[in-house]
Enzyme design. Structure first.
Site, PDB file in Angstrom:
ATOM      1  N   TYR A 156      52.176  -0.850  93.856  1.00 44.62           N
ATOM      2  CA  TYR A 156      53.160  -0.846  92.760  1.00 44.62           C
ATOM      3  C   TYR A 156      53.125   0.486  92.008  1.00 44.62           C
ATOM      4  O   TYR A 156      54.131   0.949  91.473  1.00 44.62           O
ATOM      5  CB  TYR A 156      52.914  -2.032  91.823  1.00 44.62           C
ATOM      6  CG  TYR A 156      54.144  -2.451  91.045  1.00 44.62           C
ATOM      7  CD1 TYR A 156      55.259  -2.964  91.708  1.00 44.62           C
ATOM      8  CD2 TYR A 156      54.205  -2.325  89.673  1.00 44.62           C
ATOM      9  CE1 TYR A 156      56.397  -3.340  91.002  1.00 44.62           C
ATOM     10  CE2 TYR A 156      55.332  -2.697  88.960  1.00 44.62           C
ATOM     11  CZ  TYR A 156      56.420  -3.204  89.634  1.00 44.62           C
ATOM     12  OH  TYR A 156      57.549  -3.573  88.938  1.00 44.62           O
ATOM     13  N   LYS A 163      56.899   0.132  84.037  1.00 48.30           N
ATOM     14  CA  LYS A 163      57.062  -1.202  83.428  1.00 48.30           C
ATOM     15  C   LYS A 163      56.271  -1.300  82.128  1.00 48.30           C
ATOM     16  O   LYS A 163      56.692  -1.994  81.193  1.00 48.30           O
ATOM     17  CB  LYS A 163      56.631  -2.299  84.408  1.00 48.30           C
ATOM     18  CG  LYS A 163      57.553  -2.476  85.616  1.00 48.30           C
ATOM     19  CD  LYS A 163      58.962  -2.867  85.223  1.00 48.30           C
ATOM     20  CE  LYS A 163      59.798  -3.304  86.419  1.00 48.30           C
ATOM     21  NZ  LYS A 163      61.226  -3.400  86.085  1.00 48.30           N
TER      22      LYS A 163
HETATM   23  N1  LIG Z   1      61.831  -8.774  92.851  1.00 51.20           N
HETATM   24  C1  LIG Z   1      60.692  -8.819  92.214  1.00 51.20           C
HETATM   25  O1  LIG Z   1      59.646  -9.164  92.784  1.00 51.20           O
HETATM   26  C2  LIG Z   1      60.634  -8.484  90.756  1.00 51.20           C
HETATM   27  C3  LIG Z   1      59.577  -8.984  89.976  1.00 51.20           C
HETATM   28  C4  LIG Z   1      59.534  -8.652  88.625  1.00 51.20           C
HETATM   29  C5  LIG Z   1      60.503  -7.840  88.069  1.00 51.20           C
HETATM   30  N2  LIG Z   1      61.525  -7.377  88.867  1.00 51.20           N
HETATM   31  C6  LIG Z   1      62.527  -6.521  88.238  1.00 51.20           C
HETATM   32  O2  LIG Z   1      63.782  -7.162  88.275  1.00 51.20           O
HETATM   33  C7  LIG Z   1      64.799  -6.164  88.157  1.00 51.20           C
HETATM   34  C8  LIG Z   1      65.871  -6.397  89.218  1.00 51.20           C
HETATM   35  O3  LIG Z   1      65.341  -6.154  90.504  1.00 51.20           O
HETATM   36  P1  LIG Z   1      65.579  -7.125  91.732  1.00 51.20           P
HETATM   37  O4  LIG Z   1      64.231  -7.484  92.248  1.00 51.20           O
HETATM   38  O5  LIG Z   1      66.556  -8.168  91.398  1.00 51.20           O
HETATM   39  O6  LIG Z   1      66.166  -6.119  92.838  1.00 51.20           O
HETATM   40  P2  LIG Z   1      67.674  -5.687  93.202  1.00 51.20           P
HETATM   41  O7  LIG Z   1      67.505  -4.617  94.215  1.00 51.20           O
HETATM   42  O8  LIG Z   1      68.486  -6.849  93.565  1.00 51.20           O
HETATM   43  O9  LIG Z   1      68.194  -5.095  91.837  1.00 51.20           O
HETATM   44  C9  LIG Z   1      67.851  -3.822  91.391  1.00 51.20           C
HETATM   45  C10 LIG Z   1      69.098  -3.255  90.765  1.00 51.20           C
HETATM   46  O10 LIG Z   1      68.820  -1.979  90.180  1.00 51.20           O
HETATM   47  C11 LIG Z   1      69.990  -1.217  90.358  1.00 51.20           C
HETATM   48  N3  LIG Z   1      69.714   0.194  90.148  1.00 51.20           N
HETATM   49  C12 LIG Z   1      68.720   0.968  90.668  1.00 51.20           C
HETATM   50  N4  LIG Z   1      68.861   2.249  90.272  1.00 51.20           N
HETATM   51  C13 LIG Z   1      69.974   2.278  89.482  1.00 51.20           C
HETATM   52  C14 LIG Z   1      70.667   3.301  88.789  1.00 51.20           C
HETATM   53  N5  LIG Z   1      70.254   4.584  88.817  1.00 51.20           N
HETATM   54  N6  LIG Z   1      71.773   2.970  88.081  1.00 51.20           N
HETATM   55  C15 LIG Z   1      72.226   1.700  88.043  1.00 51.20           C
HETATM   56  N7  LIG Z   1      71.607   0.683  88.679  1.00 51.20           N
HETATM   57  C16 LIG Z   1      70.505   0.973  89.392  1.00 51.20           C
HETATM   58  C17 LIG Z   1      70.441  -1.524  91.763  1.00 51.20           C
HETATM   59  O11 LIG Z   1      71.796  -1.169  91.973  1.00 51.20           O
HETATM   60  C18 LIG Z   1      70.227  -3.020  91.784  1.00 51.20           C
HETATM   61  O12 LIG Z   1      71.392  -3.674  91.360  1.00 51.20           O
HETATM   62  C19 LIG Z   1      64.087  -4.811  88.279  1.00 51.20           C
HETATM   63  O13 LIG Z   1      63.825  -4.329  86.974  1.00 51.20           O
HETATM   64  C20 LIG Z   1      62.782  -5.201  88.942  1.00 51.20           C
HETATM   65  O14 LIG Z   1      61.732  -4.290  88.702  1.00 51.20           O
HETATM   66  C21 LIG Z   1      61.604  -7.686  90.184  1.00 51.20           C
END
Ligand SMILES: NC(=O)c1ccc[n+]([C@@H]2O[C@H](COP(=O)([O-])OP(=O)(O)OC[C@H]3O[C@@H](n4cnc5c(N)ncnc54)[C@H](O)[C@@H]3O)[C@@H](O)[C@H]2O)c1
Length: 259
Positions: A156, A163
Site C-alpha cells: 500500500y 490516506k
Molecule cells: N477498493 C478498496 O479496497 C478500497 C478500500 C478502502 C478505500 N478505498 C477508496 O475508495 C475510493 C474509490 O476507489 P474504488 O476502490 O471504488 O476504485 P475505482 O477505481 O472504482 O474508483 C477510483 C476512482 O478514482 C477516480 N480518479 C482517479 N484519479 C482521478 C483524477 N485525477 N481525477 C478524477 N478522478 C480520478 C477514477 O476515475 C475512479 O472513478 C478511493 O479513495 C479508494 O482509495 C478503496
C-alpha cells in the site's frame, strides 16, 4: 422511511459497477436522493453516463481532480445543470503503479509521493472549496479511506501516507466548516476488488486474509459501504463530523487472530 428524500448528492469517482461510488450512488438513490456525477476522462465518459442514467441522473460532467481548471468548470456547469446540493461524495484515489509494489523505501519517489497526495488528499480540499458556494445548510461531505492510513502493511506504500493526509484533511475541514453547519467525515472501507484496488500488488491476499482474520470472517461489499455512506450523509448523523468510520468487518480492532 427514505432518509435522503429531497436531498441532492454529487458523486465524484464512479468508474465501474464495482466502484465504491456505485455502491454509494445506489444507496443514496435508494434513500431518495437525486444524483449528479463526474467522469475523469473521455475513456470513462460513455460508461459513467450510462450508469448515471440507470440511476435516473442526466447530470454527468467531466472533471479530472488534478486540474484546477477542470474543477472550476465542473462546478460552474453543475451550478446551471443541478443547482445547489446537500451531499458531496469524494471517492477518488490514485498513485502510479510503480509505487504500489515492493519495498516502500526503495520504490517511493518524489513524483509518486506528490501525485498520490495531490489526487488522493488535496483533491478533497480542492473540491470542497469549489463546492462551498453551492452547498445547502446542513450539507454533508464524505470521503473514502483505508486502514493503511494508520497501520503499516505491504504494497500500500505511499498510498498509506496519502490516506493519513486525507484523514487529517477530514478533521481540518470538519473543524473549519462546522460553524457553517457543514459536516465532513470519512469511511475507512475494508479491501474490495475494484479497478483502483487491482493496482495494488497482493490485493487477493488482502481479501483472503480478511476472511480469516476479521471478526465477521468475511469481506465487506460496496452495498455495505453505500449504506454507511447514506447514514453519514443524512440528517440522522447530524451530530457526527470529523470522524473516520470503519466499514471493514471489524478487522481494524483485532490485535491478534488465532484462525
Ligand atoms: N477498493 C478498496 O479496497 C478500497 C478500500 C478502502 C478505500 N478505498 C477508496 O475508495 C475510493 C474509490 O476507489 P474504488 O476502490 O471504488 O476504485 P475505482 O477505481 O472504482 O474508483 C477510483 C476512482 O478514482 C477516480 N480518479 C482517479 N484519479 C482521478 C483524477 N485525477 N481525477 C478524477 N478522478 C480520478 C477514477 O476515475 C475512479 O472513478 C478511493 O479513495 C479508494 O482509495 C478503496
Amino acid at each position: 422511511m427514505s432518509i435522503l428524500k429531497g436531498k441532492k448528492a454529487v458523486i465524484i469517482g464512479l468508474a465501474s459497477t464495482r466502484s465504491i461510488a456505485w455502491g454509494i450512488a445506489n444507496a443514496l438513490k435508494g434513500q431518495g436522493a437525486d444524483l449528479a456525477f463526474n467522469f475523469q476522462n473521455e475513456k470513462l465518459e460513455a460508461r459513467v453516463k450510462k450508469m448515471a442514467q440507470e440511476l435516473g441522473s442526466s447530470v454527468c460532467l467531466p472533471m479530472d481532480v488534478s486540474s484546477d481548471d477542470e474543477i472550476a468548470n465542473f462546478f460552474n456547469s453543475l451550478k446551471n445543470q443541478f443547482g445547489n446540493f446537500d451531499i458531496l461524495i469524494h471517492s477518488v484515489a490514485f498513485a502510479p503503479s510503480s509505487q504500489l509494489e515492493g519495498s516502500f523505501t526503495e520504490v517511493t519517489d518524489r513524483d509518486g509521493f506528490r501525485i498520490a497526495h495531490d489526487v488522493s488528499s488535496y483533491s478533497l480540499t480542492a473540491v470542497t472549496k469549489a463546492a462551498l458556494p453551492l452547498l445547502n445548510d446542513n450539507a454533508s461531505i464524505l470521503t473514502l479511506s483505508y486502514l493503511g492510513a494508520v497501520k503499516a502493511m505491504p504494497s500500500y506504500n505511499v498510498m498509506g501516507l496519502a490516506k493519513a493526509s486525507l484523514e487529517a484533511n477530514v478533521r481540518f475541514l470538519a473543524y473549519d466548516l462546522g460553524p457553517k453547519s457543514i459536516r465532513v467525515n470519512g469511511i475507512s472501507a475494508g479491501p474490495i476488488k475494484t479497478l483502483a484496488a487491482s493496482g495494488i500488488k497482493g490485493i487477493k491476499t488482502m481479501l483472503d486474509h480478511m476472511e480469516q482474520a476479521s471478526p465477521l470472517r468475511r469481506n465487506v461489499t460496496i452495498e455495505e459501504v453505500g449504506n454507511a455512506a447514506a447514514f453519514l450523509a443524512s440528517d440522522m448523523a447530524s451530530g457526527i463530523t470529523g470522524q473516520v468510520v470503519y466499514v471493514d468487518s471489524g478487522y481494524s480492532i483485532v490485535g491478534m487472530s488465532l484462525s
